[in-house]
Design an enzyme around this catalytic site. Sequence first.
Site, PDB file in Angstrom:
ATOM      1  N   GLY A   1      -6.805  -1.956  11.022  1.00 22.40           N
ATOM      2  CA  GLY A   1      -6.114  -3.128  10.443  1.00 22.40           C
ATOM      3  C   GLY A   1      -6.299  -4.365  11.302  1.00 22.40           C
TER       4      GLY A   1
ATOM      5  N   ASP B   1      -9.190   9.240   5.492  1.00 17.58           N
ATOM      6  CA  ASP B   1      -9.173   7.829   5.880  1.00 17.58           C
ATOM      7  C   ASP B   1      -9.548   7.690   7.368  1.00 17.58           C
ATOM      8  OD1 ASP B   1      -7.994   4.928   5.336  1.00 17.58           O
ATOM      9  OD2 ASP B   1      -7.038   5.637   7.173  1.00 17.58           O
TER      10      ASP B   1
ATOM     11  N   GLY C   1      -0.979  -2.991   6.557  1.00 20.51           N
ATOM     12  CA  GLY C   1      -0.064  -4.071   6.180  1.00 20.51           C
ATOM     13  C   GLY C   1      -0.838  -5.312   5.808  1.00 20.51           C
TER      14      GLY C   1
ATOM     15  N   LYS D   1     -12.964   6.062   9.405  1.00 16.61           N
ATOM     16  CA  LYS D   1     -12.825   5.074  10.484  1.00 16.61           C
ATOM     17  C   LYS D   1     -13.552   5.534  11.751  1.00 16.61           C
ATOM     18  CE  LYS D   1      -8.537   3.213   8.583  1.00 16.61           C
ATOM     19  NZ  LYS D   1      -7.073   3.374   8.503  1.00 16.61           N
TER      20      LYS D   1
ATOM     21  N   GLY E   1       6.645   1.957   0.563  1.00 19.51           N
ATOM     22  CA  GLY E   1       5.383   1.246   0.376  1.00 19.51           C
ATOM     23  C   GLY E   1       4.407   1.452   1.521  1.00 19.51           C
TER      24      GLY E   1
ATOM     25  N   LYS F   1      -7.235  -8.120 -13.203  1.00 12.90           N
ATOM     26  CA  LYS F   1      -5.841  -8.276 -13.657  1.00 12.90           C
ATOM     27  C   LYS F   1      -5.504  -9.757 -13.815  1.00 12.90           C
ATOM     28  CE  LYS F   1      -3.914  -4.414 -11.090  1.00 12.90           C
ATOM     29  NZ  LYS F   1      -4.112  -4.547  -9.669  1.00 12.90           N
TER      30      LYS F   1
ATOM     31  N   GLU G   1       0.229   5.296   0.148  1.00 12.46           N
ATOM     32  CA  GLU G   1      -0.251   4.891  -1.166  1.00 12.46           C
ATOM     33  C   GLU G   1       0.213   5.900  -2.211  1.00 12.46           C
ATOM     34  OE1 GLU G   1      -4.394   3.937  -0.715  1.00 12.46           O
ATOM     35  OE2 GLU G   1      -3.919   3.084   1.231  1.00 12.46           O
TER      36      GLU G   1
HETATM   37  N1  HSE Z   1      -3.776   3.898   4.420  1.00  9.46           N
HETATM   38  C1  HSE Z   1      -4.157   3.345   5.672  1.00  9.46           C
HETATM   39  C2  HSE Z   1      -3.155   3.760   6.751  1.00  9.46           C
HETATM   40  C3  HSE Z   1      -4.221   1.844   5.563  1.00  9.46           C
HETATM   41  O1  HSE Z   1      -2.129   4.362   6.424  1.00  9.46           O
HETATM   42  O2  HSE Z   1      -3.396   3.521   7.922  1.00  9.46           O
HETATM   43  C4  HSE Z   1      -5.100   1.182   6.558  1.00  9.46           C
HETATM   44  O3  HSE Z   1      -6.425   1.585   6.499  1.00  9.46           O
END
Ligand code: HSE
Length: 404
Positions: free
Chosen positions: A129, A196, A297, A200, A182, A44, A185
């Site tokens: 995170g 997700d 974040g 992990k 926000g 982009k 996603e």
């Molecule tokens: N989409 C993930 C969450 C972001 O909501 O925790 C971090 O991996």
Amino acid sequence: MVKVAVMGYGTIGSGVVKVLETNCDSITVKAGEPIEVKYILDLKDFPGDPHEKLFVKDINAILNDPEVKVVVETMGGVEPAHTFVKNCLEAGKHVTTSNKALVAKCGAELLSIAKEKNVNFLFEASVGGGIPIIRALQTSLTADVVEEITGIMNGTTNYILTKIEQEGSDFADVLKEAQELGYAEANPTDDVEGYDACRKIAILTSLVCGKYVDFEEIYTEGITKVTPEDMQYAKAMKRTIKLLATSRKAADTYSAMVAPFMLEKEHPLYNVHGVFNAVFVHGNMLDDAMFYGRGAGALPTASAVVADVVDMVRNSDHNTGTMWTDEKLAMPELDAVRHAFFVRVKGDENADKAKLEEAFGKGVIVKVPALSGEFGYVTGEISEKEFAEAYEKLEGAISRYRLA
Ligand code: HSE
């Protein structure tokens, strides 16, 4: 001066540039020399961005520049991130990534290339995170045999469940709100279906067992079916519903799963609310430890990425040994795992108690006064297999949860 390239200028990539600039002086002291971003790779355009001169669209600009010693991958997704990271490692550059999809799928391969090339491939930000869980497992807890890792590893789902609990809102309404704010996603499937969190826990399990854990073999259930009524039952039992990702040592392997659990008040993860994450670790010498913080974040995640950059600058002349092999961990069938279960069923508790006892063994009735024509039943500890067989045959079944 160490020159860095950032691949992917989205939320986390731009956060990385910001962290390096904001904390430039203290990072220089900790790394032992200044760190400067030389390239930002993104397809982009970012007209007016103060870093406009650093943008490139061709990976070869980074690969062919011997001055770039460290590369940050914050593009997300498996391809082309995998090819780019592999090429960077093969070119003798250190790489850090926040990309759990990449690490869960290709971690063993990329770690092995890094070792062969005597560089490092780090991924602190891929789980939790900003929470330093990967470095803790890799360096602080090496004296222990880790017997359990259980965490709330997805902020979006924890935010949604907290809202259902505190405001009695519906899943779909809170998801919409989370997207508007926000947090979630635009395509929230990976979050709400548990994929997700599954990646992990696969990464953390690989780290403690040293083998490849195939995330596609981990039993995974999301939170799309959790209702405010289910939460009322949880409250009636002084519990709450949380999406747990858990991995337990079972003989010489680990048994992992992701599912919504009803947690008792005394559970260490009961009080983890909103977008926060926490990871509980039990070691055979350490006993219990908890890691808590912001699991998503821009800046918290970028903080973990930049800490990896500092680590790689400090250890620029050798591979620090983070390793798991591509030998696949043989995970046991879940069938034998035992839990107490909660079952919500249509009917009358007095008339139907015998039916539940026959199906699941002796248990305890739970009533929510506002919900008539139904009741809850808490079983004793039974195996996943026994439970699933009985639940499938149960007439009037509405929902079920594992207890923790
Ligand atoms: N989409 C993930 C969450 C972001 O909501 O925790 C971090 O991996």
